[in-house]
Design a protein around this motif. Structure first.
Motif, PDB file in Angstrom:
ATOM      1  N   VAL A   5       0.840  -1.195   0.000  1.00  0.00           N
ATOM      2  CA  VAL A   5       0.000   0.000   0.000  1.00  0.00           C
ATOM      3  C   VAL A   5       0.872   1.242   0.000  1.00  0.00           C
ATOM      4  N   LYS A   6       0.685   2.078  -1.009  1.00  0.00           N
ATOM      5  CA  LYS A   6       1.358   3.366  -1.059  1.00  0.00           C
ATOM      6  C   LYS A   6       0.372   4.426  -0.575  1.00  0.00           C
ATOM      7  N   GLU A   7       0.619   5.696  -0.872  1.00  0.00           N
ATOM      8  CA  GLU A   7      -0.236   6.772  -0.365  1.00  0.00           C
ATOM      9  C   GLU A   7      -1.669   6.639  -0.863  1.00  0.00           C
ATOM     10  N   GLN A   8      -2.622   6.987   0.010  1.00  0.00           N
ATOM     11  CA  GLN A   8      -4.034   6.943  -0.332  1.00  0.00           C
ATOM     12  C   GLN A   8      -4.731   8.167   0.235  1.00  0.00           C
ATOM     13  N   THR A   9      -5.882   8.497  -0.335  1.00  0.00           N
ATOM     14  CA  THR A   9      -6.698   9.594   0.171  1.00  0.00           C
ATOM     15  C   THR A   9      -7.619   9.052   1.260  1.00  0.00           C
ATOM     16  N   PRO A  10      -8.176   9.925   2.129  1.00  0.00           N
ATOM     17  CA  PRO A  10      -9.120   9.442   3.149  1.00  0.00           C
ATOM     18  C   PRO A  10     -10.280   8.639   2.543  1.00  0.00           C
ATOM     19  N   LYS A  11     -10.782   9.080   1.371  1.00  0.00           N
ATOM     20  CA  LYS A  11     -11.892   8.367   0.735  1.00  0.00           C
ATOM     21  C   LYS A  11     -11.454   6.984   0.260  1.00  0.00           C
ATOM     22  N   SER A  12     -10.263   6.881  -0.320  1.00  0.00           N
ATOM     23  CA  SER A  12      -9.801   5.576  -0.787  1.00  0.00           C
ATOM     24  C   SER A  12      -9.482   4.665   0.389  1.00  0.00           C
ATOM     25  N   ILE A  13      -9.027   5.235   1.515  1.00  0.00           N
ATOM     26  CA  ILE A  13      -8.773   4.438   2.714  1.00  0.00           C
ATOM     27  C   ILE A  13     -10.083   3.850   3.225  1.00  0.00           C
ATOM     28  N   GLU A  14     -11.125   4.675   3.274  1.00  0.00           N
ATOM     29  CA  GLU A  14     -12.435   4.203   3.742  1.00  0.00           C
ATOM     30  C   GLU A  14     -12.944   3.055   2.871  1.00  0.00           C
ATOM     31  N   GLY A  15     -12.824   3.201   1.561  1.00  0.00           N
ATOM     32  CA  GLY A  15     -13.257   2.147   0.644  1.00  0.00           C
ATOM     33  C   GLY A  15     -12.439   0.885   0.805  1.00  0.00           C
ATOM     34  N   ALA A  16     -11.134   1.044   0.990  1.00  0.00           N
ATOM     35  CA  ALA A  16     -10.258  -0.116   1.166  1.00  0.00           C
ATOM     36  C   ALA A  16     -10.579  -0.859   2.454  1.00  0.00           C
ATOM     37  N   VAL A  17     -10.876  -0.122   3.535  1.00  0.00           N
ATOM     38  CA  VAL A  17     -11.224  -0.754   4.809  1.00  0.00           C
ATOM     39  C   VAL A  17     -12.502  -1.571   4.656  1.00  0.00           C
ATOM     40  N   LYS A  18     -13.504  -1.016   3.984  1.00  0.00           N
ATOM     41  CA  LYS A  18     -14.766  -1.747   3.781  1.00  0.00           C
ATOM     42  C   LYS A  18     -14.537  -3.015   2.976  1.00  0.00           C
ATOM     43  N   ALA A  19     -13.795  -2.898   1.876  1.00  0.00           N
ATOM     44  CA  ALA A  19     -13.549  -4.054   1.015  1.00  0.00           C
ATOM     45  C   ALA A  19     -12.749  -5.128   1.745  1.00  0.00           C
ATOM     46  N   GLU A  20     -11.717  -4.705   2.456  1.00  0.00           N
ATOM     47  CA  GLU A  20     -10.887  -5.694   3.142  1.00  0.00           C
ATOM     48  C   GLU A  20     -11.619  -6.309   4.326  1.00  0.00           C
ATOM     49  N   THR A  21     -12.420  -5.526   5.026  1.00  0.00           N
ATOM     50  CA  THR A  21     -13.205  -6.072   6.139  1.00  0.00           C
ATOM     51  C   THR A  21     -14.106  -7.190   5.634  1.00  0.00           C
ATOM     52  N   ALA A  22     -14.723  -6.992   4.481  1.00  0.00           N
ATOM     53  CA  ALA A  22     -15.583  -8.038   3.906  1.00  0.00           C
ATOM     54  C   ALA A  22     -14.769  -9.299   3.610  1.00  0.00           C
ATOM     55  N   MET A  23     -13.554  -9.130   3.100  1.00  0.00           N
ATOM     56  CA  MET A  23     -12.706 -10.293   2.828  1.00  0.00           C
ATOM     57  C   MET A  23     -12.335 -11.005   4.121  1.00  0.00           C
TER      58      MET A  23
END
Length: 127
Positions: A5-23
């Motif tokens: 994981v390189k730099e991300q925006t707050p919005k992309s972090i939120e989306g990544a957390v949701k997607a990974e939590t589901a996994m």
């Protein structure tokens, strides 16, 4: 699943957390390498606490070469930033290329520091 994981925006972090939590909730094993500099951002530290509490294995290294995900030794996705500010995304399933990416990840993983140690250092430093 393996991730750099390189730099991300707050919005992309939120989306990544949701997607990974589901996994993670489906029982998928996730290992992730983060750049140390990313831990300077409050949003990243909060996301890391959530994800590691849910089962993500995470380590920090000085720098990651690119955003990369490897899925079940079968497919990989990586992205490269362009000089003009865009991003090119590559998705491939060639077994030799996937294995090469996985081996590169494992090499960096061995050099990494457990992210929980890095987070604890930030807390002790008042961040």
């Amino acid at each position: 699943s393996l991730k750099y994981v390189k730099e991300q925006t707050p919005k992309s972090i939120e989306g990544a957390v949701k997607a990974e939590t589901a996994m993670l909730e489906r029982g998928i094993h996730v290992r992730c390498l983060y750049e140390r500099a990313a831990l300077q951002h409050v949003e990243v530290r909060q996301a890391l606490r959530q994800l590691t509490d849910r089962g993500e294995e995470a380590r920090t290294i000085e720098t990651v070469p690119m955003d990369l995900m490897v899925f079940d030794h079968r497919a990989a996705l990586f992205s490269l930033a362009e000089e003009r500010g865009g991003v090119t995304v590559f998705v491939f399933a060639h077994p030799s290329l996937v294995e090469s990416m996985r081996l590169g990840f494992d090499n960096l993983w061995q050099r990494g520091t457990d992210v929980k140690e890095s987070l604890a250092e930030k807390i002790e430093a008042g961040q």
